[in-house]
Design an enzyme around this catalytic site. Structure first.
Site, mmCIF file in Angstrom:
data_model
loop_
_atom_site.group_PDB
_atom_site.id
_atom_site.type_symbol
_atom_site.label_atom_id
_atom_site.label_comp_id
_atom_site.label_asym_id
_atom_site.label_seq_id
_atom_site.Cartn_x
_atom_site.Cartn_y
_atom_site.Cartn_z
ATOM 1 N N GLY A 1 0.805 -1.075 -0.053
ATOM 2 C CA GLY A 1 -0.037 0.121 0.014
ATOM 3 C C GLY A 1 0.832 1.239 0.113
ATOM 4 N N LYS B 1 1.089 -10.653 -4.213
ATOM 5 C CA LYS B 1 2.189 -9.959 -3.862
ATOM 6 C C LYS B 1 3.576 -10.418 -3.728
ATOM 7 C CE LYS B 1 -1.024 -6.923 -1.342
ATOM 8 N NZ LYS B 1 -1.829 -6.698 0.224
ATOM 9 N N GLU C 1 -13.403 -8.445 3.670
ATOM 10 C CA GLU C 1 -14.732 -8.069 2.617
ATOM 11 C C GLU C 1 -15.679 -9.292 3.157
ATOM 12 O OE1 GLU C 1 -14.371 -6.376 -0.212
ATOM 13 O OE2 GLU C 1 -12.485 -5.613 0.545
#
Lengths: 344, 344
Positions: free
Chosen positions: B157, B228, B213
């Site tokens: 991020g 990632k 989620e």
């Protein structure tokens, strides 16, 4: 790239090792071919304009001053030749300055660096002295002479804290910095509560293990951390300050009782160097144990407070000869990269 | 620099905010003047070849699809125009791709990116899908078309893990990587022992708080971490792998009992993505609580094992819309910087 190495202690030797060892790989990776053309030590110099071979560098490492200094080398030795003369007279692109730190007047490093600049040579240094006392002036002098000054090894040892701030946080804005920047004090503050010992006992222990100097003031009175804060303030925050601008308190007065009281709150005490609201400070501070900055032992850590990405923390080993030598190599690569861009 | 923004969710909106807000400062800092000339969303597009003004960008943010989509803008709206058409027909230097992740076939992002490359546009993306499934091919295609592909926002991020590895560790050699790369699973594994709850309870809680989620498989089954790892392996370790090459285990089976047993040894269990000895792996691992990598809550952390400098750990916030948007800005600056060097 021709290099003059000034200073031949553990870091200097580490630099010769790393350059000799990585030579072939680097050529492949980055088209980078560093050659050490001279080494200047307190006793004299060795000079080979074509570059000292890996074998010769290995051979020199066996010599021991003062009885058997490197300048006694039969092929390339120049006994008694001063570092300033070497910097002035030997052709090279870069001077690597790794003499001992002196925060009284920054000598002899300060003279070495200014001589290098005036003779058009870039400088890579691991020496905090000249930067702590005269960083704004040195930066200007380098710019005036159109050469680069690099000093990754001065903060964080092998951990690239300076590069991280400059290169990786460019899209953001650094609002403040806090760091544990000195391994010795961090070792002492970790040992005290863990082994239930006083400051003095922990210090004596650190000295026995080689983590603290016999003259420990540089570390425990916060001078070393303050030097690093000066470098960070100038390089990362664009503040033109020197050592005298840092408000500095060391760890001599930290007691086991204070550490215990901090522990009850889930905290501990660390020697923190910080730049916050434009103020540069070094002092023992209570911080939460689960804060990423809160590393133990001889590790170093730094937190950058940024506008968009929040807090970013970088943790790694503090100074060590190979770590610092690897920082020198990073700086040489950076200069090489900058020169390549300049020429195209 | 003219930018086509494809995708207008939270990250897309964050990008418009950050570009509007930083506009003046950036001009001063880096001679960088980004202009958003088009925004393409699922319903259509807004296009202004001279750049959408900060005021217009603010106005667009008030619109809500599907009843009031951005393409209904009276000045610059193009209802029904597809992103592919926008990328093909609007003149711009860079496409910023921030559509939702899809790890089944990487669409529509994959088509957007390849279309951008084929029309000579650089790409900045925060979308892990195309990279996880086709990074080796995409890297080649970018090279073939002489454009840049940047994706800082996909890993860490707001924390510049990819840049750190590439730019700050150049003088060293990265031997291995270990990371806590997913905030949701780290939150769950932190909550379980702290609040004495089962995996299922912690997950439900994380969902209520918006950290997980409603369809949580991407996070808890380790797919997000695996994506990632693929990106790190390709970019940092030069391994040409895709998602199917990662040996992946999620955290569904981690029990409170296992966490308690780890705690007795001073350890805890984290979902670790790693590249070691050439093998890419995602799995729950026991690690010491005092290891710098061991961060709690939604933080991300990564440790690089290097030849000379030892272990270096970088810690920061994981994904968040402003953090990811700041990563996009970093990438735009990087491309701008590369282009400037190319032209001189």
């Amino acid at each position: 790239m021709r290099i003059i190495l000034v200073g031949y202690g553990v870091v200097g030797k580490g630099v010769t090792t790393i350059i000799a060892r990585r030579y072939l790989e680097k050529v492949k990776d980055y088209g980078f071919s560093p050659k050490i053309v001279a080494i200047a030590d307190i006793d004299g110099a060795v000079i080979n304009p074509r570059g000292l071979s890996p074998e010769k560098l290995e051979e020199l490492k066996q010599r021991r001053a003062p009885t058997n200094p490197i300048s006694a080398d039969p092929d390339f030795g120049h006994p008694g030749m001063s570092a300033l003369d070497v910097i002035e007279s030997v052709e090279a692109e870069v001077v690597v300055e790794v003499t001992p730190v002196n925060i009284k007047n920054a000598e002899p490093a300060l003279s070495h660096i200014t001589k290098a600049f005036k003779t058009g040579k870039h400088v890579v240094t691991t020496n905090k002295g000249p930067l702590a006392l005269a960083m704004p002036a040195l930066t200007e002098l380098a710019e005036y002479n159109n050469v680069y000054l690099r000093f990754s090894g001065t903060v964080g040892g092998g951990t690239p804290m300076l590069e991280f701030a400059k290169r990786c946080l460019a899209g953001d804005k650094i609002l403040g910095i806090r760091g544990i920047l000195n391994g010795t004090t961090n070792y002492i503050l970790t040992e005290m509560p863990q082994n239930r010992v006083t400051f003095q006992e922990a210090l004596t222990n650190a000295q026995k293990l080689g983590y603290a100097e016999r003259e420990p003031s540089m570390d425990i009175d916060g001078f070393d951390t303050a030097c690093k804060v000066v470098i960070l303030a100038n390089w990362v925050m664009n503040q033109k300050i020197t050592l005298r601008d840092v408000d500095r308190t060391g760890i001599r007065d930290v007691s086991l009782q204070e550490l215990d009281e901090a522990a009850k709150k889930g905290n501990t005490i660390k020697l923190i160097g910080s730049i916050e609201n434009g103020k540069a400070t070094v002092k023992p501070m209570e911080i939460p144990k689960n804060n990423p900055l809160c590393v133990s032992g001889v590790l170093n850590a730094i937190t950058f407070f940024t506008e968009y990405a929040g807090e970013e923390t970088l943790i790694g080993r503090g100074a060590g000869s190979m770590e610092t030598a690897s920082a020198v190599l990073r700086d040489l690569l950076d200069i090489r990269h900058k020169l390549a861009n300049r020429l195209t």
